[in-house]
Design an enzyme around this catalytic site. Structure first.
Site: not given
Length: 245
Positions: A187, A184, A107, A219, A82, A210
């Site tokens: 990514r 993004h 995250k 995704y 990210r 994740h």
């Protein structure tokens, strides 16, 4: 006056203490203005290898900005980070010999270690070598962010994510890429490439950081519906019956 007309009147850069600085880093740059993309949802656009290489070529070969921006693109594309994770990287977090990058605060404040391929490591190494030369400009860069600001008065400081987005947008125009190019999106491209190469979903999950396998599956299915693509690609038709006019 429309929002677009207002944005057209905003300066791309400003002069601060005798140095040019990207206007998007100045506090209040768009104060009181509604974002142009407010309420809009953009579809994911995967870049091809040719488009990625054109984007990197648009960075140029001279000075410090070109190598730094090229290394940023490679880190986002080949590492799947990210943009906030990339901008927080410090030199100690990158081990090019081992081919790893450590994200200490991903995250959800989760830590993970990802892999980086040798070709990508070589591009990053070029920037790290040049970055060490910034010491001669009087900047204490030992623990500064890897992809730091490289111009006065904030040399060695943390870049704003908005600057990275503007940089990629400008490079895309220069490279003649019509797709929407943003951090993004690189990514997204990383995830789609791994899926096409047959990398197991649980490995992709760890690389992307994740929290669950379901998140990664959704995704990937959103970016590259492989079952549909492969099913259609297996279809054949009787080309020998085709009448050519």
């Amino acid at each position: 006056m429309t929002i677009n007309q207002k944005e057209e009147r905003l300066p791309r850069s400003v002069l601060i203490e005798g140095r040019r600085r990207s206007a998007v880093t100045v506090p209040g740059y768009r104060l009181g203005m509604k974002p142009a993309n407010a309420g809009k949802k953009y579809p994911a656009e995967i870049l091809t290898s040719d488009e990625i290489h054109r984007l990197m070529a648009a960075c140029g070969r001279h000075g410090l900005a070109g190598p730094r921006n090229r290394a940023m693109i490679v880190t986002l594309w080949r590492g799947g980070l990210r943009v906030t994770e990339m901008l927080e990287l410090r030199p100690k977090d990158i081990d090019l010999e081992a081919g790893t990058i450590s994200i200490l605060h991903g995250k959800g404040d989760r830590r993970r270690v990802i892999g980086i391929d040798p070709e990508a490591a070589a591009v990053i190494d070029v920037w790290l070598t040049l970055r060490r030369e910034l010491r001669g400009l009087g900047a204490p860069l030992g623990t500064a962010p890897v992809f730091c600001v490289i111009s006065h008065p904030n040399i060695g400081g943390r870049q704003h994510s908005s600057v990275v987005r503007e940089t990629l947008k400008d490079l895309a125009v220069k490279a003649g890429i019509e797709k929407r190019v943003h951090p993004h999106g690189l990514r997204h491209t990383h995830a789609a490439e791994l899926a096409r190469e047959g990398v197991p979903v649980h490995v992709i999950r760890k690389q992307l950081g994740h929290s669950s396998l379901d998140t990664t599956e959704r995704y990937i299915n959103h970016l590259a519906p492989l079952e549909v693509i492969r099913a259609i690609q297996r279809r054949t038709w009787a080309t020998h019956d085709l009448v050519v006019f």
